[in-house]
Design a protein around this motif. Sequence first.
Motif, PDB file in Angstrom:
ATOM      1  N   THR A 153       0.851  -1.188   0.000  1.00  0.00           N
ATOM      2  CA  THR A 153       0.000   0.000   0.000  1.00  0.00           C
ATOM      3  C   THR A 153       0.891   1.245   0.000  1.00  0.00           C
ATOM      4  OG1 THR A 153      -0.079   0.227   2.410  1.00  0.00           O
ATOM      5  CG2 THR A 153      -1.713  -1.258   1.380  1.00  0.00           C
ATOM      6  N   PRO A 154       0.319   2.421  -0.283  1.00  0.00           N
ATOM      7  CA  PRO A 154       1.119   3.655  -0.197  1.00  0.00           C
ATOM      8  C   PRO A 154       1.734   3.869   1.193  1.00  0.00           C
ATOM      9  CG  PRO A 154      -0.891   4.064  -1.409  1.00  0.00           C
ATOM     10  CD  PRO A 154      -1.004   2.669  -0.849  1.00  0.00           C
ATOM     11  N   ALA A 155       1.111   3.282   2.221  1.00  0.00           N
ATOM     12  CA  ALA A 155       1.657   3.392   3.579  1.00  0.00           C
ATOM     13  C   ALA A 155       2.755   2.359   3.845  1.00  0.00           C
ATOM     14  CB  ALA A 155       0.531   3.227   4.603  1.00  0.00           C
ATOM     15  N   GLY A 156       3.050   1.508   2.847  1.00  0.00           N
ATOM     16  CA  GLY A 156       4.116   0.522   2.991  1.00  0.00           C
ATOM     17  C   GLY A 156       3.684  -0.810   3.580  1.00  0.00           C
ATOM     18  N   LEU A 157       2.376  -1.026   3.732  1.00  0.00           N
ATOM     19  CA  LEU A 157       1.891  -2.300   4.278  1.00  0.00           C
ATOM     20  C   LEU A 157       1.747  -3.338   3.169  1.00  0.00           C
ATOM     21  CD1 LEU A 157      -0.939  -0.938   6.583  1.00  0.00           C
ATOM     22  CD2 LEU A 157       1.269  -1.853   7.303  1.00  0.00           C
TER      23      LEU A 157
END
Length: 96
Positions: free
Chosen positions: A19-23
């Motif tokens: 994800t854009p959050a790095g998840l």
Amino acid sequence: MNRVLLSAQIIERKALRYTPAGLPALDLVLKNESEVTEAQSSRKVTLEIRSVAIGPIALQLNKMEIGSPIGVTGFLGMSRAGRGVLLHITELNESI
């Protein structure tokens, strides 16, 4: 309440993404074949449902083989395209 418990098997798994959050995120298709009682009659039910797992669960599911039986808990939401239902997997269960 929006809560789903499902016994299923993995029939399709896309490549692990982030994800854009790095998840870590993983898109799957799950299949369930079961027998339920409806209006005092036994009924066979087969369904396939698009699913997504985010975080550590995505990493666990990415290691599982296609065809693996799993038990999941999650909730239903709209797909990213806005059409249809998407099962968001929040827990893996040993036995459902």
